[in-house]
Design a protein around this motif. Structure first.
Motif, PDB file in Angstrom:
ATOM      1  N   SER A 151       0.845  -1.199   0.000  1.00 53.14           N
ATOM      2  CA  SER A 151       0.000   0.000   0.000  1.00 53.14           C
ATOM      3  C   SER A 151       0.879   1.247   0.000  1.00 53.14           C
ATOM      4  N   GLY A 152       0.239   2.397  -0.192  1.00 53.05           N
ATOM      5  CA  GLY A 152       0.986   3.649  -0.292  1.00 53.05           C
ATOM      6  C   GLY A 152       1.845   3.950   0.924  1.00 53.05           C
ATOM      7  N   GLY A 153       1.284   3.759   2.122  1.00 49.19           N
ATOM      8  CA  GLY A 153       2.038   4.041   3.337  1.00 49.19           C
ATOM      9  C   GLY A 153       3.273   3.170   3.477  1.00 49.19           C
ATOM     10  N   TRP A 154       3.157   1.901   3.098  1.00 48.50           N
ATOM     11  CA  TRP A 154       4.296   0.990   3.189  1.00 48.50           C
ATOM     12  C   TRP A 154       5.330   1.299   2.112  1.00 48.50           C
ATOM     13  N   ARG A 155       4.896   1.749   0.954  1.00 47.54           N
ATOM     14  CA  ARG A 155       5.867   2.140  -0.074  1.00 47.54           C
ATOM     15  C   ARG A 155       6.677   3.359   0.379  1.00 47.54           C
ATOM     16  N   MET A 156       6.005   4.275   1.113  1.00 48.26           N
ATOM     17  CA  MET A 156       6.731   5.433   1.617  1.00 48.26           C
ATOM     18  C   MET A 156       7.736   5.016   2.688  1.00 48.26           C
ATOM     19  N   ARG A 157       7.450   3.949   3.420  1.00 49.03           N
ATOM     20  CA  ARG A 157       8.448   3.417   4.360  1.00 49.03           C
ATOM     21  C   ARG A 157       9.672   2.919   3.577  1.00 49.03           C
ATOM     22  N   LEU A 158       9.427   2.305   2.423  1.00 47.17           N
ATOM     23  CA  LEU A 158      10.548   1.844   1.611  1.00 47.17           C
ATOM     24  C   LEU A 158      11.360   3.028   1.073  1.00 47.17           C
ATOM     25  N   GLN A 159      10.694   4.124   0.761  1.00 44.51           N
ATOM     26  CA  GLN A 159      11.423   5.324   0.347  1.00 44.51           C
ATOM     27  C   GLN A 159      12.305   5.837   1.483  1.00 44.51           C
ATOM     28  N   LEU A 160      11.797   5.764   2.702  1.00 37.34           N
ATOM     29  CA  LEU A 160      12.592   6.177   3.868  1.00 37.34           C
ATOM     30  C   LEU A 160      13.795   5.251   4.032  1.00 37.34           C
ATOM     31  N   ALA A 161      13.565   3.929   3.914  1.00 35.31           N
ATOM     32  CA  ALA A 161      14.676   2.978   4.023  1.00 35.31           C
ATOM     33  C   ALA A 161      15.723   3.262   2.952  1.00 35.31           C
ATOM     34  N   ARG A 162      15.280   3.598   1.764  1.00 34.41           N
ATOM     35  CA  ARG A 162      16.190   3.889   0.645  1.00 34.41           C
ATOM     36  C   ARG A 162      17.052   5.118   0.958  1.00 34.41           C
ATOM     37  N   ALA A 163      16.435   6.143   1.589  1.00 35.42           N
ATOM     38  CA  ALA A 163      17.198   7.341   1.962  1.00 35.42           C
ATOM     39  C   ALA A 163      18.227   7.028   3.048  1.00 35.42           C
ATOM     40  N   LEU A 164      17.858   6.158   3.993  1.00 36.26           N
ATOM     41  CA  LEU A 164      18.790   5.779   5.054  1.00 36.26           C
ATOM     42  C   LEU A 164      19.911   4.903   4.507  1.00 36.26           C
ATOM     43  N   MET A 165      19.622   4.161   3.447  1.00 34.43           N
ATOM     44  CA  MET A 165      20.618   3.280   2.823  1.00 34.43           C
ATOM     45  C   MET A 165      21.733   4.094   2.156  1.00 34.43           C
ATOM     46  N   CYS A 166      21.397   5.293   1.718  1.00 37.77           N
ATOM     47  CA  CYS A 166      22.345   6.107   0.957  1.00 37.77           C
ATOM     48  C   CYS A 166      23.370   6.751   1.894  1.00 37.77           C
ATOM     49  N   PRO A 167      24.687   6.486   1.701  1.00 39.11           N
ATOM     50  CA  PRO A 167      25.692   7.161   2.531  1.00 39.11           C
ATOM     51  C   PRO A 167      25.596   8.669   2.329  1.00 39.11           C
ATOM     52  N   SER A 168      25.615   9.421   3.416  1.00 48.11           N
ATOM     53  CA  SER A 168      25.410  10.868   3.273  1.00 48.11           C
ATOM     54  C   SER A 168      26.130  11.638   4.370  1.00 48.11           C
ATOM     55  N   ASP A 169      26.419  12.904   4.052  1.00 51.69           N
ATOM     56  CA  ASP A 169      26.951  13.845   5.033  1.00 51.69           C
ATOM     57  C   ASP A 169      25.855  14.780   5.528  1.00 51.69           C
ATOM     58  N   LEU A 170      24.789  14.927   4.732  1.00 57.62           N
ATOM     59  CA  LEU A 170      23.646  15.753   5.102  1.00 57.62           C
ATOM     60  C   LEU A 170      22.374  14.966   4.833  1.00 57.62           C
ATOM     61  N   LEU A 171      21.590  14.748   5.870  1.00 56.33           N
ATOM     62  CA  LEU A 171      20.339  13.996   5.754  1.00 56.33           C
ATOM     63  C   LEU A 171      19.175  14.942   6.024  1.00 56.33           C
ATOM     64  N   LEU A 172      18.287  15.082   5.048  1.00 62.41           N
ATOM     65  CA  LEU A 172      17.106  15.947   5.175  1.00 62.41           C
ATOM     66  C   LEU A 172      15.870  15.063   5.319  1.00 62.41           C
ATOM     67  N   LEU A 173      15.149  15.226   6.410  1.00 62.28           N
ATOM     68  CA  LEU A 173      13.969  14.404   6.674  1.00 62.28           C
ATOM     69  C   LEU A 173      12.769  15.313   6.911  1.00 62.28           C
ATOM     70  N   ASP A 174      11.790  15.238   6.018  1.00 62.74           N
ATOM     71  CA  ASP A 174      10.569  16.041   6.117  1.00 62.74           C
ATOM     72  C   ASP A 174       9.425  15.124   6.536  1.00 62.74           C
ATOM     73  N   GLU A 175       9.013  15.223   7.786  1.00 62.17           N
ATOM     74  CA  GLU A 175       7.949  14.394   8.357  1.00 62.17           C
ATOM     75  C   GLU A 175       8.218  12.898   8.162  1.00 62.17           C
ATOM     76  N   PRO A 176       9.361  12.396   8.621  1.00 60.41           N
ATOM     77  CA  PRO A 176       9.676  10.975   8.381  1.00 60.41           C
ATOM     78  C   PRO A 176       8.788  10.017   9.163  1.00 60.41           C
ATOM     79  N   THR A 177       8.099  10.503  10.193  1.00 61.84           N
ATOM     80  CA  THR A 177       7.307   9.607  11.042  1.00 61.84           C
ATOM     81  C   THR A 177       5.862   9.473  10.580  1.00 61.84           C
ATOM     82  N   ASN A 178       5.476  10.161   9.505  1.00 59.76           N
ATOM     83  CA  ASN A 178       4.060  10.213   9.113  1.00 59.76           C
ATOM     84  C   ASN A 178       3.443   8.840   8.876  1.00 59.76           C
TER      85      ASN A 178
END
Length: 555
Positions: A151-178
């Motif tokens: 479902s849509g909500g679970w796909r957005m969780r996968l988008q969050l996992a994908r962002a966390l998977m990416c090595p980064s020096d700056l992480l921008l999170l806009d309402e990650p808990t929604n």
């Protein structure tokens, strides 16, 4: 470091930032806060380069790698694991380099490419991706399911996992808990505490901000005001400022006196139980930040219930679940999720319902609300019981083509005469006045609901519930679309409410402030949870660890 110097930012004719300056140091965890429309998301867009400032200078180190959650809904037949692995941009680039080197039969290039691929962690990339996916609440069986099957909500969780998977020096999170429930939220907090880079996060969950931020950046009157400390420290400092600025205002003092009255009343009522003590602490916090609450532009209250049956309802051997699907053989048994429940809800009880994702919290609440029928046992409802139900899907129940006034007219028409307010309250002006108390005034009462924001829709649902004067509130994730100001208003209103409350929420601040006891829905049953929310977080982290170990054993 990130340096904003004399920045001006406009959207249309609205000035969001005017001569605003701030410095964010490497490794800082920053909570970006401010009222809706203040410009938080626009500032994010400046940081990620999708929007340019209208004046001043924005400096971000050019070598910094940036990661953020994509807002589009992914459409792919890739498995969940494959999709998240591809979030690692460095790994993806290394894999492309290997492919190109092999195609060109350039052996020196191939040697360097294989080294880079190994350095990028290719050997354990699927395991790292699966740890993220499981932490965000997926089951082991779902790791290899296609993204499109969720479902849509679970796909957005996968988008969050994908962002966390990416090595980064700056992480921008806009309402990650929604789209997260409490178990996934607790896991995410633990992960972010270990994040080594600079993080900027927008969230309406104050306990989440407290847990993961060390700096608070307040967008206020087109300026950026930096506070050292998490959200609670910001609240206290802000309260001190407002006290100095507004001590002479009669309206401010009147609101603060009202807050103090209910704080004193409920602190005196709280029992010595561990859960109730959490509530006392939450009320003490309100006492300290009363100027901030009183300065909010939105407040409301529940009307006194017409009656308070005792008991509200009793459950004897009750089973909760779903009937057999249409078209199934006549002898197909129902799907039972929770069974053999023997519980009573008394007048004035304030119950928080806990449980890991999928254990049946929403099913329990839906059945009590009669949105589902019990699949076994008996539920006896008290005479005069009047339920106010806010479901996770309640926003979908609103008619997008209708406006708030039409919704209120329909509600007034459909409410039994014995439960309606006075005749004047059911007429157009009375309904307009009532909508105005929920910030629906002027042209907004005639605005199609479909064009409103999620927060405005949630506010309309709350408005409709309050109008019905319920004596039992069933609230299933009521804060999903609410900003911090409205969440605080809901917390105050629930504390003043004289009826009973059953609350499912991943907002721990709300649970702490409202609930005196907790029920745990787990392993097919309902039991008392003897600890407080801190104990529950430990339990959830242990459960998440157990799931990861189970997944590792099956790979």
């Amino acid at each position: 470091m990130i340096i904003l110097k004399n920045v001006a930012l406009r959207r249309g004719t609205k000035v969001l930032l005017d001569n605003a300056s701030v410095t964010l140091n490497p490794g800082e965890k920053v909570g970006l806060v401010g009222r809706n429309g203040a410009g938080k998301s626009s500032l994010f867009a400046v940081l990620n380069g999708s929007l340019h400032e209208d004046g001043g200078d924005v400096s971000i180190p050019s070598q910094w790698r940036m990661s953020q959650v994509a807002q589009d809904m992914p459409e792919t037949v890739q498995t969940a694991t494959e999709f998240v692995v591809e979030g690692d941009a460095i790994l993806l680039a290394a894999q492309r380099e290997v492919t190109e080197a092999e195609a060109g039969e350039d052996y020196m290039r191939m040697a360097h490419a294989y080294t880079a691929l190994n350095d990028a962690g290719a050997h354990d990339a699927p395991a790292r991706a699966q740890a993220l996916i499981l932490g965000l609440g997926f089951s082991v069986a779902e790791l290899q399911q296609p993204v499109n099957s969720f479902s849509g909500g679970w796909r957005m969780r996968l988008q969050l996992a994908r962002a966390l998977m990416c090595p980064s020096d700056l992480l921008l999170l806009d309402e990650p808990t929604n789209h997260l429930d409490l178990d996934a939220l607790v896991w995410l907090e633990a992960w972010l505490k270990q994040y080594a880079g600079t993080m900027v996060v927008i969230s309406h969950d104050r306990e989440f901000l407290d847990a993961v931020t060390t700096v608070t950046l307040h967008v206020d009157n087109a300026k950026l005001v930096r506070y050292g400390g998490n959200y609670s420290k910001f609240e206290y400092m802000r309260a001190e400022q407002l006290t100095l600025q507004q001590a002479a205002q009669a309206k401010q003092q009147e609101k603060m006196a009202h807050l103090q009255k209910f704080i004193d009343r409920f602190k005196a009522k709280a029992s010595k139980a561990k859960q109730a003590q959490s509530r006392v602490k939450a009320l003490e916090r309100m006492e300290k930040i009363a100027p901030v609450l009183a300065d909010a532009d939105f407040q409301f209250e529940f009307k006194e219930p017409m009656s308070l049956p005792n008991s509200m309802l009793s459950m004897t051997g009750a089973a909760f679940g779903y009937p057999a699907m249409d078209g199934a053989p006549a002898d197909t048994p129902p799907t039972v999720i929770v069974r053999n429940v023997n519980r009573t809800v008394l007048a004035g009880q304030r119950i928080g319902i806990l449980g890991a994702n999928g254990q049946g919290k929403s099913t329990l609440v839906k059945t009590v609300a009669e949105a589902l029928q019990a699949v076994g046992g008996e539920i006896i409802r008290g005479k005069g019981l009047n339920i106010g139900y806010f479901s996770q899907q309640e926003l979908d129940v609103l008619r997008p083509e209708d406006d708030p006034l039409q919704h209120m007219f329909r509600l007034a028409r459909d409410t039994p005469a014995a439960m309606r307010p006075s005749a004047n309250d059911c007429r157009e002006q009375g309904l307009r006045n009532f909508l105005g108390t929920f910030n629906f005034s002027g042209d907004m009462v005639k605005q199609a609901v479909g064009s409103m924001s999620g927060g405005e829709k949630a506010r309309l649902v709350l408005c409709m519930i309050v109008w019905q004067r319920p004596n039992l509130l069933l609230l299933d994730e009521p804060t999903n679309h609410l900003d911090l100001t409205t969440r605080e208003a809901l917390s105050v209103a629930l504390n003043e409410f004289e009826g009973s409350v059953m609350l499912v929420s991943h907002d721990r601040a709300l649970l702490r402030a409202v609930c005196d006891e907790f029920w745990m829905v787990s392993r097919g049953g309902v039991s008392d949870f003897a600890g407080d929310l801190d104990d529950y977080q430990v339990y959830l982290l242990e459960e998440a660890k157990r799931r990861r170990e189970e997944a590792a054993g099956k790979r």
